[in-house]
Design a protein around this motif. Structure first.
Motif, PDB file in Angstrom:
ATOM      1  N   ALA A   1       0.825  -1.203   0.000  1.00  8.34           N
ATOM      2  CA  ALA A   1       0.000   0.000   0.000  1.00  8.34           C
ATOM      3  C   ALA A   1       0.861   1.255   0.000  1.00  8.34           C
ATOM      4  CB  ALA A   1      -0.933  -0.005   1.212  1.00  8.34           C
ATOM      5  N   LEU A   2       1.942   1.223   0.769  1.00  7.54           N
ATOM      6  CA  LEU A   2       2.811   2.398   0.857  1.00  7.54           C
ATOM      7  C   LEU A   2       3.562   2.653  -0.443  1.00  7.54           C
ATOM      8  CD1 LEU A   2       4.062   1.872   4.496  1.00  7.54           C
ATOM      9  CD2 LEU A   2       2.750   3.836   3.667  1.00  7.54           C
ATOM     10  N   SER A   3       3.712   1.629  -1.276  1.00  2.00           N
ATOM     11  CA  SER A   3       4.317   1.861  -2.588  1.00  2.00           C
ATOM     12  C   SER A   3       3.356   2.613  -3.513  1.00  2.00           C
ATOM     13  CB  SER A   3       4.765   0.540  -3.225  1.00  2.00           C
ATOM     14  OG  SER A   3       3.664  -0.226  -3.662  1.00  2.00           O
ATOM     15  N   PHE A   4       2.091   2.692  -3.120  1.00  6.52           N
ATOM     16  CA  PHE A   4       1.083   3.540  -3.769  1.00  6.52           C
ATOM     17  C   PHE A   4       0.636   4.572  -2.732  1.00  6.52           C
ATOM     18  CE2 PHE A   4       1.252  -0.015  -6.523  1.00  6.52           C
ATOM     19  CZ  PHE A   4       0.774   0.374  -7.761  1.00  6.52           C
ATOM     20  N   GLY A   5       1.621   5.328  -2.220  1.00  7.88           N
ATOM     21  CA  GLY A   5       1.368   6.219  -1.100  1.00  7.88           C
ATOM     22  C   GLY A   5       0.327   7.282  -1.357  1.00  7.88           C
ATOM     23  N   HIS A   6       0.043   7.567  -2.627  1.00  9.92           N
ATOM     24  CA  HIS A   6      -0.953   8.592  -2.959  1.00  9.92           C
ATOM     25  C   HIS A   6      -2.377   8.085  -2.844  1.00  9.92           C
ATOM     26  CE1 HIS A   6      -0.442   6.236  -6.586  1.00  9.92           C
ATOM     27  NE2 HIS A   6      -1.527   6.779  -7.110  1.00  9.92           N
ATOM     28  N   LEU A   7      -2.562   6.767  -2.693  1.00  5.05           N
ATOM     29  CA  LEU A   7      -3.906   6.213  -2.583  1.00  5.05           C
ATOM     30  C   LEU A   7      -4.310   6.080  -1.110  1.00  5.05           C
ATOM     31  CD1 LEU A   7      -4.033   3.300  -5.197  1.00  5.05           C
ATOM     32  CD2 LEU A   7      -4.918   5.632  -5.430  1.00  5.05           C
TER      33      LEU A   7
END
Length: 610
Positions: free
Chosen positions: A168-174
């Motif tokens: 999830a943190l690798s898609f921190g903008h979501l």
């Protein structure tokens, strides 16, 4: 209440240590947001048509409307493992609730979920730790279609939640919201289960009695009820603001569990880019929320596995923590929960006595948590001092109990079970290690005895059965680190070592492997770093060397002349048998890349995380 000075000092040190990497991470997340809040608006017509081809016609229409958020569902569902089986129904509930909230939801992808309880003591356990990294990558693949405006993560157990959060943190903008399944209802009492295990280890009862005991303990849908890594995960998600308040320990297959799951979809829509309070996960997981997670772990006597997982989670958000941070916080954070293996109660008893709402309020009021954090509920952790309930069938929240329902399980900060969190760092000429002493009696916290060296846990079990360990000794089990064999848990050693301790012998364990979230009454110096395969001095230990493990003063040393120790050669072991079979061939790259235990035992080579 003002912040405790140690909490403040540790937090400020982490912030300073992470200035560069955190700034880089946030810049990357903010850039992704600036590209356009609605992810799927960037897709071409062809791309978009592929993404909703299988959807019902009504959903296809909604997915073409940029004003409607589209929620990703990422799940660890399987029907073999009790913790994940209840997740089967969750996607349908989430999709229905999302539509009612003016959003859509799609099942973005599944992630693997393995159970350490099944693989414990067998070859499959050597894949366990690295399954966390596979789960993180699987999460990234699920989200890579760039169709989603927020995500709900369905997972529970040991590596699953850390892996999902790293992904999830690798898609921190979501925006991200974690949705647990809850613990199974209480079965056989933990003390009774432990007694049968010890009797079996001594050969006093047979396999039929052992299986009957285990089946009475692990008997239905939901997580195991002891307070190991799985339930420590749920505590962490709640105290870090990634759960709905009170969601962690509600049993599966109840009306309250269903309503919490449905409401999670509504909240995910609210915090999406199109919702009224956009809350990307990069804003929720920051230095203060990571410190809150460490404090929660210490105050509840949580799993030692999180001295690895929390480090890895923090690195994924550009934040650098180390074991000294755990150690210094442990000195001032009191232990206010006693749940097995640190006590007799299970998590259902803990939840009934007041649960996470009580814990968070007590720690906030004592200045031992940061309140000024962002959560999925908004600004401030105080919103998580409430518990969920059904008011005439409708989901509602009320303040957590003002008084513990059972002070043998849950206590106020002013009357703790222990003045410290019971997690310590040990240092000496062997290296650095961690030890969990919250379940270890004071008289067992210092052990000075000869080393008996093993290179496989089955060697120790065989020696025990032969009667060769009826003496004071420190079991040194090495070449168990992430580079050597994937760092398996060695929980299978707990019953025989406990038997020997109860017979009056001074015993302890020293290993560069893991002991699991069920670390118990035998002192165990674990995660020894550097590990033996990477030149760690644990590889120099010989049978008969006097070992001093002093958990009171943070010492782990071999009592050998310094000159002799420096000149001594390290043992080399052939590890080929750990590199093939049961899928281990596929994980050669993970073993070669794995960082040290104190660096999270990660296989990721991203410069932010090293």
């Amino acid at each position: 209440m003002s912040l405790h000075p140690v909490l403040d000092a540790v937090t400020q040190r982490i912030i300073q240590r992470s200035l560069s990497t955190r700034a880089t991470y946030l810049a990357q997340a903010r850039a992704a947001v600036r590209q356009g809040k609605v992810e799927r608006s960037h897709l071409s017509c062809t791309n978009l048509a592929h993404a909703f081809a299988a959807m019902p016609d009504g959903i296809k229409i909604h997915l073409q409307e940029a004003s409607r958020p589209n929620l990703a569902i990422v799940s660890s569902y399987n029907d073999m493992l009790s913790a994940h089986q209840p997740l089967q129904d969750f996607p349908a509930w989430i999709k229905e609730a999302a539509l009612q909230a003016g959003a859509t939801a799609q099942f973005a992808g599944g992630v693997p979920a393995m159970c350490d309880g099944v693989t414990q003591g067998f070859e499959g356990m050597e894949l366990s730790l690295f399954s966390r990294d596979v789960i993180a990558m699987s999460t990234a693949i699920a989200l890579s279609h760039q169709m989603f405006d927020a995500a709900l993560y369905l997972g529970v157990c040991d590596k699953i939640v850390p892996g999902l959060l790293i992904g999830a943190l690798s898609f921190g903008h979501l925006p991200a919201l974690f949705v647990p399944a809850g613990p199974m209802t209480s079965g056989l009492a933990n003390d009774d289960k432990a007694k049968i295990r010890q009797l079996y280890a001594e050969g006093k009862v047979g396999r039929d009695a052992l299986l009957a005991s285990e089946s009475a303990s692990y008997h239905g849908p939901g997580t195991c009820t002891f307070y190991g890594t799985a339930n420590s995960n749920q505590m962490l998600m709640e105290i870090m603001g990634l759960h709905l308040p009170g969601a962690a320990f509600v049993n599966p297959n109840t009306a309250l569990r269903e309503q919490l799951t449905r409401h999670a979809a509504r909240v995910a829509a609210e915090i999406s880019a199109q919702g009224p309070r956009f809350t990307p996960v990069c804003d929720v997981v920051d230095e203060k929320s990571i410190v809150n997670g460490i404090v929660g772990l210490l105050a509840t006597g949580g799993s030692t596995n999180h001295t690895l997982h929390l480090v890895a989670i923090a690195r994924a958000a550009g934040i650098h923590i180390n074991w000294d941070d755990f150690d210094q916080l442990s000195a001032v954070v009191p232990l206010i929960v006693r749940a097995y293996p640190n006590g007799k109660a299970d998590v259902n008893h803990f939840h009934a006595a007041g649960g996470m709402g009580y814990v968070i309020r007590e720690l906030l009021d004592a200045g031992l948590l940061h309140d000024d954090v962002t959560t999925v509920m908004g600004h401030g952790l105080r919103a998580h001092t409430r518990e969920a309930w059904l008011d005439d069938g409708r989901l509602a929240w009320r303040d957590a109990p003002a008084v513990s329902g059972d002070d043998s399980v849950l206590r106020p900060v002013a009357q703790p079970f222990s003045a410290d969190g019971g997690l310590k760092v040990l240092t000496g000429n062997i290296g650095r290690a961690v030890i969990k002493v919250s379940a270890v009696k004071a008289e067992h916290r210092v052990v000075e005895a000869p080393a008996v060296v093993f290179h496989d846990q089955n060697e120790l079990l065989a020696a025990f059965k032969r009667g060769e360990l009826e003496k004071d000794f420190v079991a040194v089990i090495r070449f168990q680190g992430p580079r050597a064999n994937g760092m398996p848990e060695l929980h299978k050693l707990t019953p025989p070592l406990a038997v020997l301790q109860e017979r009056g012998f001074k015993v302890a364990l020293v290993t560069d492997g893991r002991m699991s979230g069920a670390s118990g009454k035998v002192p165990a110096a674990i995660h020894v770093s550097p590990e033996a395969l990477l030149g760690g001095d644990i590889a120099k230990v010989r049978d008969g060397d006097m070992v001093r493990l002093d958990a009171d003063h943070g010492v782990l040393s071999i009592l050998v002349d310094a000159g002799e120790w420096a000149a001594r050669d390290a043992v080399v072991v052939n590890l080929e048998s750990h590199q093939h079979g049961v899928g281990r061939d596929l994980f050669a790259g993970f073993r070669q890349l794995a960082t040290a235990a104190e660096d999270g035992a990660m296989s990721f080579a991203h410069p932010l995380w090293r």
